[in-house]
Motif scaffolding. Structure first.
Motif, short mmCIF file in Angstrom:
data_model
loop_
_atom_site.label_atom_id
_atom_site.label_comp_id
_atom_site.label_asym_id
_atom_site.label_seq_id
_atom_site.Cartn_x
_atom_site.Cartn_y
_atom_site.Cartn_z
N ILE A 178 121.64 35.75 15.56
CA ILE A 178 120.97 37.02 14.47
C ILE A 178 120.85 37.95 16.16
O ILE A 178 120.98 39.30 16.19
CB ILE A 178 121.39 37.16 13.58
CG1 ILE A 178 122.86 36.11 13.04
CG2 ILE A 178 120.71 38.29 12.72
CD1 ILE A 178 122.11 36.00 11.36
N LEU A 212 128.93 39.81 16.72
CA LEU A 212 128.41 38.98 15.38
C LEU A 212 128.99 38.82 14.39
O LEU A 212 128.11 37.76 13.53
CB LEU A 212 127.00 39.75 15.55
CG LEU A 212 126.04 39.16 14.62
CD1 LEU A 212 125.01 38.13 14.72
CD2 LEU A 212 124.66 41.07 14.27
N VAL A 268 125.19 41.14 8.41
CA VAL A 268 126.04 42.02 9.41
C VAL A 268 127.67 42.09 9.23
O VAL A 268 127.92 43.82 10.68
CB VAL A 268 126.29 40.61 10.67
CG1 VAL A 268 125.13 40.00 11.02
CG2 VAL A 268 126.58 39.85 10.16
N THR A 282 129.07 34.99 12.44
CA THR A 282 128.25 34.66 11.59
C THR A 282 130.07 33.99 10.54
O THR A 282 129.60 32.76 9.88
CB THR A 282 127.81 35.91 11.15
OG1 THR A 282 126.67 36.37 12.23
CG2 THR A 282 126.88 35.71 9.84
N LEU A 342 121.17 41.61 17.93
CA LEU A 342 120.82 43.01 16.74
C LEU A 342 120.04 44.80 17.99
O LEU A 342 119.58 44.93 17.88
CB LEU A 342 120.33 42.73 15.80
CG LEU A 342 120.90 42.05 14.64
CD1 LEU A 342 120.25 41.96 13.03
CD2 LEU A 342 122.27 43.33 13.64
N THR A 361 128.54 44.51 17.80
CA THR A 361 127.89 44.30 16.26
C THR A 361 129.57 43.81 15.58
O THR A 361 129.35 42.65 14.63
CB THR A 361 127.60 45.83 14.98
OG1 THR A 361 129.07 46.06 15.63
CG2 THR A 361 127.04 46.09 15.42
#
Length: 398
Positions: free
Chosen positions: A305, A291, A369, A295, A309, A288
């Motif tokens: 994404i 990510l 996120v 992002t 995830l 996470t």
């Protein structure tokens, strides 16, 4: 009651609640348009459901400990049906929110009672295997429910989804009546009174292992709730997916969780539950955080994404069923209360995270996120002292 039969029956019952969430996710933008409101107000239909779902578990658990497991199921399913009818006929967003709350009050029984039944039947790795099998049955919800919702929207409008949920509740009543035996013997029932509730609640709230495991699972579950509340708007508004496209992307993200949950029991038996959870929680945080960084730097890519995830949710598949089972292991005599209190705390944590995310949500991926990564950090922070306490307790027992 064989393991397979128990998994199918409890899985079918437990799937109704997730269906009430997952089936109408593709319709969230349509609901906003139909009721002349915005994304933030539509997200409150989820928050209301989760809050009512969580708080109501405090009632069903003690009642299930006193009167048995089946009677609360009948009452809860009747309330869920009434809420579904109200949602189908709601003329405004305020009315929809109110009846989603009623739906959550009824649906809560489908979280508390199946978990208590699992504790009635098994403990330890056997309970984890049964929990994983139940989740395998439930896995049809995030994989098929959004697609079913998309199909119903294409045939009519979003209101048809709630009429279908009424039918699902009716089927659940028949399953409860004819396929589910009573698993709590009269001799094992605990009278509901203020003294028992206070004593049981005090025991649970003062147990740092119970609270730690419950909140670790709670923040893991909260991350999925944030995703549920935000993904429809992110995938359709930012990335331009159709309701069907969103349903497929959502299903892929959910597959990681339910596929990994099937490995939780065997891995726990082979390697130990705590080592498995330790690796899974670290993995959840790593995926996470990576990510969030990508992002923030590159503005979000749909396939990045979805991929990250998927990996993060696979880690959750090892965490959530194991924490659920281990939190109840030491509290078999008050399994209903422990299940309801644990579920309430987890749902309230999730509701707070969804509401907090809504304050910053702008229809893009970064707030979503970012909130998921925050849940991972909090779960990791709780895991460190909880595992130490579990190790001390295990050494003391030997």
């Amino acid at each position: 009651m064989t393991l397979l039969r128990a998994a199918i029956v409890l899985g079918l019952l437990s799937a109704v609640g997730p269906f009430a969430i997952d089936m109408y996710l593709p319709a969230l933008p349509n609901i906003a348009t139909s009721l002349s409101t915005d994304a933030a107000m539509v997200q409150w239909t989820l928050t209301a459901y989760f809050a009512a779902f969580g708080i109501s578990q405090l009632v069903y658990g003690p009642v299930a400990d006193q009167v048995g497991r089946k009677a609360p199921l009948y009452v809860g399913l009747a309330i869920f049906t009434a809420g579904s009818i109200g949602c189908a006929m709601a003329p405004s967003i305020g009315t929809l929110i109110a009846f989603r709350c009623l739906q959550g009050i009824g649906g809560a029984v489908l979280m508390v009672v199946p978990r208590a039944i699992i504790r009635d039947l098994h403990t330890g790795p056997a309970a984890t295997r049964l929990m994983a099998l139940v989740m395998l049955v439930i896995s049809v919800s995030p994989m098929l429910a959004p697609l079913a919702g998309s199909g119903l929207i294409a045939l009519g409008d979003w209101r048809m989804i709630f009429w279908v949920l009424c039918i699902a509740a009716g089927i659940s009543l028949l399953v409860t009546r004819y396929a589910l035996p009573e698993t709590l013997a009269p001799a094992d029932r605990v009278p509901v009174n203020i003294g028992n509730l206070i004593r049981g609640g005090r025991t649970l709230l003062r147990d740092p292992v119970f609270m730690g495991l419950t909140l670790i699972g709670g923040f893991g579950f909260a991350s999925f709730m944030v995703f549920i509340a935000s993904a429809a708007f992110v995938y359709t508004d930012q990335f331009g997916l159709t309701p069907t496209g969103f349903s497929l992307a959502f299903a892929f993200n959910a597959v990681g969780f339910f596929a990994a949950s099937q490995a939780a029991g065997p891995l726990g038996e082979r390697l130990g539950a705590v080592p498995v959870m330790r690796v899974a929680i670290v993995g959840f945080a790593v995926f996470t955080f990576a990510l969030v960084g990508m992002t923030a730097l590159f503005g979000g890519n749909l396939f990045v994404i979805i991929g990250f995830l998927f990996c993060a949710n696979a880690c959750l598949g090892l965490i959530i069923p194991t924490t659920m089972v281990m939190a109840l292991d030491a509290h078999g005599t008050i399994a209903g209360l422990a299940s309801s209190l644990g579920g309430t705390l987890q749902m309230l944590v999730g509701g707070v995270m969804v509401a907090t995310t809504g304050l910053f949500f702008d229809g893009t991926a970064l707030p979503m996120v970012g909130a998921i990564a925050l849940c991972a950090v909090l779960a990791l922070a709780l895991a460190l002292p909880t595992f130490v306490l579990m190790g001390r307790a295990e050494r003391g027992a030997t």
